[in-house]
Write a protein that holds these residues in place. Structure first.
Motif, mmCIF file in Angstrom:
data_model
loop_
_atom_site.group_PDB
_atom_site.id
_atom_site.type_symbol
_atom_site.label_atom_id
_atom_site.label_comp_id
_atom_site.label_asym_id
_atom_site.label_seq_id
_atom_site.Cartn_x
_atom_site.Cartn_y
_atom_site.Cartn_z
ATOM 1 N N THR A 105 24.893 -2.163 -22.190
ATOM 2 C CA THR A 105 26.227 -3.056 -22.416
ATOM 3 C C THR A 105 26.267 -3.563 -20.880
ATOM 4 O O THR A 105 26.235 -3.075 -19.854
ATOM 5 C CB THR A 105 27.370 -2.062 -22.340
ATOM 6 N N ASP A 121 28.784 -17.858 -21.119
ATOM 7 C CA ASP A 121 29.672 -16.450 -21.329
ATOM 8 C C ASP A 121 28.909 -15.558 -22.399
ATOM 9 O O ASP A 121 27.705 -15.986 -22.698
ATOM 10 C CB ASP A 121 30.813 -16.547 -21.797
ATOM 11 N N ALA A 122 29.375 -14.558 -22.768
ATOM 12 C CA ALA A 122 28.673 -13.791 -23.573
ATOM 13 C C ALA A 122 28.209 -14.345 -24.972
ATOM 14 O O ALA A 122 27.372 -13.730 -25.563
ATOM 15 C CB ALA A 122 29.488 -12.331 -23.845
ATOM 16 N N ASN A 123 29.015 -15.165 -25.411
ATOM 17 C CA ASN A 123 28.773 -15.848 -26.834
ATOM 18 C C ASN A 123 27.606 -16.707 -26.658
ATOM 19 O O ASN A 123 26.898 -16.837 -27.444
ATOM 20 C CB ASN A 123 30.172 -16.748 -27.135
ATOM 21 N N LEU A 126 24.673 -14.229 -26.485
ATOM 22 C CA LEU A 126 24.556 -14.008 -27.806
ATOM 23 C C LEU A 126 23.870 -15.412 -28.893
ATOM 24 O O LEU A 126 22.819 -14.756 -29.742
ATOM 25 C CB LEU A 126 25.680 -13.670 -28.507
ATOM 26 N N SER A 152 25.314 -8.188 -30.114
ATOM 27 C CA SER A 152 26.610 -8.384 -30.232
ATOM 28 C C SER A 152 27.488 -8.881 -28.998
ATOM 29 O O SER A 152 27.059 -8.393 -27.805
ATOM 30 C CB SER A 152 27.548 -7.175 -30.622
ATOM 31 N N ALA A 153 28.578 -9.648 -29.169
ATOM 32 C CA ALA A 153 29.293 -9.844 -27.937
ATOM 33 C C ALA A 153 30.702 -9.697 -28.386
ATOM 34 O O ALA A 153 31.517 -10.491 -28.699
ATOM 35 C CB ALA A 153 29.309 -11.330 -27.437
ATOM 36 N N ASN A 156 34.167 -12.279 -24.472
ATOM 37 C CA ASN A 156 33.511 -13.289 -23.459
ATOM 38 C C ASN A 156 32.824 -12.770 -22.516
ATOM 39 O O ASN A 156 31.952 -13.435 -22.052
ATOM 40 C CB ASN A 156 34.698 -14.230 -23.282
ATOM 41 N N THR A 158 31.433 -9.404 -22.584
ATOM 42 C CA THR A 158 30.481 -8.400 -22.705
ATOM 43 C C THR A 158 29.452 -8.705 -23.626
ATOM 44 O O THR A 158 29.638 -9.243 -24.726
ATOM 45 C CB THR A 158 31.282 -7.211 -23.164
ATOM 46 N N PHE A 159 28.226 -7.993 -23.388
ATOM 47 C CA PHE A 159 26.968 -8.275 -24.446
ATOM 48 C C PHE A 159 26.397 -7.035 -24.564
ATOM 49 O O PHE A 159 26.218 -6.341 -23.503
ATOM 50 C CB PHE A 159 26.156 -9.528 -23.506
#
Length: 538
Positions: A105, A121-123, A126, A152-153, A156, A158-159
């Motif tokens: 994570t 960002d995380a998106n 992803l 997954s994200a 915003n 967290t990946f």
């Protein structure tokens, strides 16, 4: 900013070395009005560096493998950096690993944008992983691809990466130059990168502002870079294929830096070691220069023949005569300084008498023409080398003459890099020059790739009786959580490959740099393929 250089060995006066045992315009971003000869100066300080490479930057899509890695490192970044001290956060500020080692994570660094203004960002992370996974078959040299369950994200910042098994090289594979470097989703083609990208847009310290194929490329400092701004604001990369022409350009002041293990020959290093105009730097050992023997070849299928070639190879003479001692003789496929590789292996001593006797005992009898033969077949082998390397031809010619004394006829052929690599991957060779991958890829990634036709190793090992056993041990290495068991497995694999004599180690390579004396901060990183421009200054 990446700060992971280990100290260059600066050579001033006596030479000292510490050695341990086709890019397309379709993807061009906005073009700058600068030309390759513009000089960038601020407050009296020079801020431009003119670099040189033997070929064009090519396709800098960070999810594929055609582009020059030094250029990709300038433009793109990954979740983590690999440093001499271990891993440090890059686009990921921090991370947590689940107790079972299967879930990673990452907390994504806030406020980072791509050079086109798109949020990283995380998106966006992803989107990059989805693009990479769309072309999964291209990346199976990374065992992580075979263990990946999903990405997954959740928000915003967290990946999450989920694996089917624990995998100890995970962070290393995320931190290498490619394919897990991040490009702006706006530069993708309908969310995909496998068929190319619209522009080379990353989060790194530099942006590509202009290039002309096979002539030059211009990189300028990324004004929106989230880290420390580099002191060198403009880097012009000139394409000069010929080694001597590069040296002449350095002498004439047309370039400031030559960098790379195959960009500079030993003669040039010796020439400039006492120079007042230029400095020379050498890294610690980076990788092993070696020859791969194709065990599927009818002659080389005999272990005794392969072992005889080991004894017939004078590594010290190659070190002294071709590299002036700059590259030390290599007795093993990996240096004992590489993690897990300090294994008690008995070197193949240089002994032509023993080599000749082994060939005779194997039924290869010296003919009246000086060439050995067996059952009417001449002992003739082809040695393939990369013609873009400034040293491999010299080694090939030396070995050709040395092996001929034992009745072994060697035909040598040089091919440009892509053809050479294609033939190596396809197994179209008897003997071929290659190198280990170097840190941070060795030993785990380079061994893992032996199980599939990534380079020449897979084809070369097809004649081994214990190939399946070696491959199974490599697979178990990668998912082992027991450090002691992992070392046992490494010892088994390295011992088998050594005794099977698939590889003839020659020398331990080191990275090299020659540059003008007022250029500071020239060093080497944890990968031999990166040029740390962001650390340099005048």
């Amino acid at each position: 900013m990446k700060k992971h250089c280990f100290g260059a060995l600066l050579l001033t006066g006596a030479l000292f070395i510490s050695l341990m045992t086709g890019c397309s315009g379709k993807a061009a971003p906005e073009v700058s009005t600068n030309t390759p000869n513009d000089s960038v100066v601020s407050d009296g300080k020079k801020e431009e560096l003119v670099f040189v490479n033997y070929r064009d930057i090519r396709d800098l899509n960070p999810h594929l493998y055609a582009g020059e890695m030094y250029a990709q490192e300038m433009l793109y970044e990954s979740l983590v950096n690999i440093t001499e001290a271990g891993y440090e956060g890059c686009l990921a500020e921090s991370w947590e690993i689940s107790e079972d080692g299967k879930v990673y994570t990452f907390k994504i660094r806030e406020g980072v944008t791509f050079s086109d203004g798109t949020a990283c960002d995380a998106n966006a992370i992803l989107a990059n992983f989805n693009a990479i996974l769309e072309n999964k078959d291209r990346h199976t040299w990374l065992e992580m691809m075979n263990l990946l369950v999903g990405v997954s994200a959740p928000d915003n910042n967290t990946f999450v990466i989920q694996l089917s098994e624990p995998y100890y090289p995970m962070l290393t594979e995320l931190g290498v130059t490619r394919p897990f470097a991040m490009i702006s989703p706006a530069a993708m083609k309908d969310g995909s990168t496998k068929d190319g990208v619209e522009a080379y847009i990353g989060t790194g310290p530099y942006v590509l502002s202009d290039f002309v194929t096979d002539e030059y490329a211009i990189f300028e400092a990324n004004e929106n870079y989230w880290g420390e701004q580099p002191a060198i604001k403009k880097i012009t990369v000139k394409v000069i294929p010929d080694n001597q022409t590069r040296i002449l350009a350095l002498e004439k002041g047309e370039i400031d830096l030559i960098f790379g293990k195959n960009m500079i020959d030993a003669d040039a290093v010796n020439k400039y070691v006492d120079s007042e105009k230029f400095k020379v730097s050498l890294s610690d050992p980076t990788s092993t220069r070696h020859i791969v023997l194709n065990t599927a070849n009818s002659i080389l299928s005999d272990t005794a023949v392969r072992q005889a070639l080991q004894h017939a190879t004078n590594r010290q003479a190659i070190s002294d005569g071709i590299f002036y001692g700059l590259e030390q003789p290599a007795d093993t496929l990996y240096s004992t300084t590489i993690p897990y590789c300090d294994v008690n292996l008995k070197p193949y001593a240089y002994d032509t008498e023993a080599a000749g006797q082994m060939l005779t005992d194997a039924g290869w009898i010296l003919g009246t023409d000086g060439i050995r033969e067996k059952d009417g077949k001449k002992m003739t082998l082809a040695l393939l080398y990369n013609s873009d390397s400034v040293t491999e031809k010299s080694i090939a010619e030396y070995l050709q003459a040395e092996y001929a004394k034992l009745g072994i006829k060697i035909d040598i052929t040089g091919q440009e890099e892509q053809s050479y690599r294609d033939n190596m991957k396809a197994g179209h060779f008897d003997m071929v020059f290659n190198i280990c991958w170097g840190t941070p890829y060795d030993p785990q990634s380079s061994l893992a790739a032996m199980r599939a036709p990534v380079y020449g190793d897979y084809a070369a090992q097809q004649g081994l009786h214990d190939k399946a056993e070696i491959d199974e041990a490599i697979t178990n290495i990668l998912i082992s959580t027991d450090e002691e068991k992992r070392q046992e497995l490494y010892s088994f694999v390295l011992t088998r490959l050594h005794e099977d004599a698939v590889y003839i180690p020659l020398t331990f390579e080191c990275n090299k740099a020659i540059y003008r004396t007022d250029l500071k901060g020239v060093g080497f990183t944890q990968t031999q393929y990166e040029v740390p421009f962001a650390d340099m200054y005048y």
